[in-house]
Each structure stands twice: as structure tokens, then as C-alpha cells.
Design an enzyme around this catalytic site. Structure first.
Site, PDB file in Angstrom:
ATOM      1  N   SER A 183     -10.949  -0.398   3.283  1.00  0.00           N
ATOM      2  CA  SER A 183     -10.122  -0.817   4.419  1.00  0.00           C
ATOM      3  C   SER A 183      -9.444   0.404   5.022  1.00  0.00           C
ATOM      4  O   SER A 183      -8.710   1.105   4.329  1.00  0.00           O
ATOM      5  CB  SER A 183      -9.072  -1.826   3.956  1.00  0.00           C
ATOM      6  OG  SER A 183      -9.690  -2.977   3.436  1.00  0.00           O
ATOM      7  N   ARG A 205       0.844  -1.211   0.000  1.00  0.00           N
ATOM      8  CA  ARG A 205       0.000   0.000   0.000  1.00  0.00           C
ATOM      9  C   ARG A 205       0.877   1.259   0.000  1.00  0.00           C
ATOM     10  O   ARG A 205       0.572   2.227   0.687  1.00  0.00           O
ATOM     11  CB  ARG A 205      -0.955   0.021   1.207  1.00  0.00           C
ATOM     12  CG  ARG A 205      -1.874  -1.182   1.293  1.00  0.00           C
ATOM     13  CD  ARG A 205      -2.812  -1.302   0.088  1.00  0.00           C
ATOM     14  NE  ARG A 205      -3.583  -2.526   0.182  1.00  0.00           N
ATOM     15  CZ  ARG A 205      -3.188  -3.688  -0.352  1.00  0.00           C
ATOM     16  NH1 ARG A 205      -2.059  -3.748  -1.026  1.00  0.00           N
ATOM     17  NH2 ARG A 205      -3.924  -4.761  -0.236  1.00  0.00           N
ATOM     18  N   GLU A 234      -4.818   3.642   6.198  1.00  0.00           N
ATOM     19  CA  GLU A 234      -4.578   3.669   4.751  1.00  0.00           C
ATOM     20  C   GLU A 234      -4.964   5.008   4.131  1.00  0.00           C
ATOM     21  O   GLU A 234      -4.230   5.512   3.286  1.00  0.00           O
ATOM     22  CB  GLU A 234      -5.364   2.533   4.060  1.00  0.00           C
ATOM     23  CG  GLU A 234      -4.735   1.165   4.206  1.00  0.00           C
ATOM     24  CD  GLU A 234      -5.293   0.167   3.211  1.00  0.00           C
ATOM     25  OE1 GLU A 234      -5.763   0.608   2.130  1.00  0.00           O
ATOM     26  OE2 GLU A 234      -5.275  -1.037   3.494  1.00  0.00           O
TER      27      GLU A 234
END
Length: 362
Positions: free
Chosen positions: A258, A164, A358
Site C-alpha cells: 500500500s 502506520r 507510507e
């Protein structure tokens, strides 16, 4: 070029947070961006690049000039004996590109179906799901330097992909005499956050395709259906069904997908946690470390279904924070971050692990 003022961003962030942009310009081509960067007053403004708004938390009105990326297009840019090279405009909806590439007979992106957002955001986040990350299917991208106005291209190595993560999520330190100059290899290697706008992304899609079915949920689908050798379209449909069963549709329930990254730990840390919590969900990684399921950690701390203000934890997947307000009385970015920090504290106190968000907090 039209500069829009005092623009509502509530419909342009998937959390549905009510916030406004002081000024906004829609970027539908590279020429549109060049116009902005050639404008004496606009080019001096701080700039904020906005795609689908699927990975941001707005904590207030945006004072920077918002560059709303709406560059479209999907084409076969080339091919080799082993792969098709497919190019998509940064403003294309990611899931629609996945579906369209499959319809054209170019498989490879099916495991990434239904991930919200636009194509331009995919390499920034190095999106991934069900055993495939963007870097596994990435060829190159085109972007424009927001300081000098110069276009440039990056290959996979130059993007600095990680879990990520990419060069677009890191800022380069100030370099002596570097302000206003074109990007150099030195700057590219250190960070491009706030410095570049991605215009097109190219994917390397294998002709010798084989399904990626390493995740338990996909193996379960294969067992349930009795299909030992699924097609790419069948994998696409399985992934869509799995995601719809456990994740909320942002069009119905505001969320940013998420919210936390799955943490990685050493073998020693993993053994220690397993000794205390034998049911902890964990996956071995190629480098010997273990990835823990952040959703399981959050659920184990009792957060699933809980609400703080108008921010809540989704009752089917603890990894997702949701907007429990209404369009007229929406959750605020402050409420979302208050809930996120409370979850981080709980997980750290119980497991000694710091969860990393995130989304980008603006």
C-alpha cells in the site's frame, strides 16, 4: 566484520529499483552491530538501516553505511496465565513468523499474514491489516542506540504507536550537549528515526484466542465457506487468499505494498464527501472520525491501471504502485514519486484530501 562496497540493492528492495550502496555491513547479531559502532571510521558514517526493503523508495544510490539486518530466531520467551510471549529476530521474514507461530500453537498474528517485510520493520510501521495492528499483539522490543552503542528496551507505550506510525518514524530535535550521549527518557519520547536499530521484537499472543472478523472481506469468506467459528489457521488462509487475489506478489511485480495511508476525516468532512460521492468507502473510528479508503479515492480519480514512465498503478488495487520495467531497465525512484505526486494532486483537487505516502523515500 566484512564491509562490502558498491553493493547492488536492486534485490533488496521490493520495488526492484536499481540502486547501489557505497558500503554495506550485514548485521546477524548484536555483536556484529557493536563491532560496527566500535570501529573508529565506521561509527562516524551516517547509517541507514535496511530490513526487507518492503517499505522504501530508493531515489538514487545510498551514500550512508547500510546496516542490513539479518538477525534470526524465534522462541517462546515467556508466558502468563493469559498469553504467550514470543520473541523473533528482527531479520526474520514477517510472513514466515506468522506461519510458524500458528504451527507452534500460538495464534494471534493471522490477520497480518502476507504483509511483506521483516520483523524489525513491523513496529516501525505499526503494520496492520483486516482489523488488527501490531500494537494489538505487541509486548516489547530490544534495540541498540546507534550513537552510544547502548542496548535498550521499549514497551508499547514507549513506542508511541499510531496509525502506520511509531517513535521510530520521527526524529528528536537537537538537544544541547546531547550528541553522542546515551538515549534518555526525554529523547525516547520525541523520536528515534535514524537513531536506533531494532534487534528483537516480542509479541503478546492471547491464550483465550478469538477470531477478528470485523472486515467485510473476512465476513464474506465466513459466509462463503459456511464456517461460523473459524480457527486461527482458517483465518490465516482466508487472509492469504484475499491478499493474493488483489495484491501483486513483489517477487513477480515490483511494489512496496500500500503506497498511501488511508486518510481520516471529521464527521463533517465525511458527510460533505458522501453528499458529492455517495459510494465513497468509509469506516467509523472509535474517536468519532472516519477513515476513508485511499484506494477508492485514487480509483475514483481514474488512476487504476495507468502508467507514468515505468511506474504504474496496479490494475486490481489502485492503492498499490508497481514497477512496469524489467530488471535490466527498472523503474526509477524518481518515476515512482512523479506518479505518486500526480495522484496526490488529483485526489486533493477532487476531494480536498491530501494523501500521505507510507514508504520511506531515500
Amino acid at each position: 566484520m566484512l564491509v562490502e562496497k558498491n553493493v547492488s540493492l536492486q534485490g533488496w528492495n521490493t520495488f526492484g529499483i536499481a540502486a547501489r550502496a557505497r558500503m554495506l555491513v550485514r548485521i546477524r547479531s548484536v555483536a556484529d552491530l557493536q563491532q560496527v559502532l566500535a570501529h573508529e571510521a565506521l561509527r562516524r558514517q551516517p547509517m541507514f538501516v535496511l530490513g526487507g526493503g518492503s517499505n522504501i523508495v530508493l531515489t538514487g544510490d545510498v551514500r550512508a553505511l547500510v546496516l542490513k539486518v539479518e538477525i534470526k530466531g524465534l522462541r517462546l520467551a515467556g508466558e502468563t496465565d493469559r498469553a504467550w510471549i514470543v520473541e523473533a529476530g528482527a531479520g526474520e521474514v514477517w510472513h514466515e513468523v506468522v506461519a510458524r507461530t500458528l504451527a507452534q500453537g500460538w495464534p494471534g498474528l493471522e490477520n497480518l499474514a502476507l504483509i511483506p517485510g521483516t520483523v524489525g520493520a513491523a513496529p516501525v510501521q505499526n503494520i496492520g491489516a483486516y482489523g488488527v495492528e501490531l500494537q494489538d499483539r505487541f509486548h516489547s522490543l530490544s534495540a541498540v542506540d546507534l550513537v552510544s552503542g547502548q542496548p535498550f528496551e521499549l514497551d508499547a507505550a514507549q513506542c508511541g504507536f499510531g496509525y502506520r506510525d511509531s517513535v521510530f518514524k520521527h526524529r528528536a530535535p537537537q538537544l544541547a550537549g546531547g550528541e553522542g550521549k546515551a538515549l534518555s527518557g526525554r529523547v525516547l519520547g520525541m523520536g528515534l528515526a535514524g537513531r536506533a536499530l531494532i534487534t528483537h521484537v516480542r509479541f503478546l499472543l492471547p491464550k483465550a484466542w478469538r477470531p477478528e472478523l470485523g472486515y467485510l472481506e473476512l465476513e464474506r469468506k465466513r459466509s462463503e465457506t459456511g464456517i461460523a467459528h473459524p480457527t486461527a489457521q482458517q483465518v490465516f488462509e482466508w487472509v492469504c487468499a484475499i491478499r493474493r487475489a488483489k495484491l501483486p506478489d513483489p517477487a513477480v511485480v515490483g511494489n512496496a505494498g500500500s503506497f498511501f495511508k488511508n486518510p481520516t476525516v471529521t464527521p463533517e468532512q465525511c458527510r460533505d464527501i458522501i453528499a458529492r460521492d455517495p459510494k465513497v468507502v468509509h469506516y467509523p473510528m472509535p474517536d468519532g472520525r472516519f477513515k476513508l479508503a485511499a484506494g477508492w479515492l485514487i480509483d475514483a480519480c481514474g488512476w487504476k491501471g495507468k502508467t507514468v514512465g515505468k511506474a504504474g498503478v496496479y490494475d486490481r488495487q489502485a492503492l498499490v504502485l508497481v514497477n512496469r520495467g524489467t530488471p535490466e531497465d527498472s523503474v526509477t525512484g524518481g518515476e515512482v514519486m512523479t506518479l505518486a505526486r500526480a495522484i496526490q494532486t488529483s485526489v486533493y483537487e477532487r476531494f480536498g484530501i491530501r494523501l500521505e505516502p507510507e514508504p520511506v523515500v531515500v
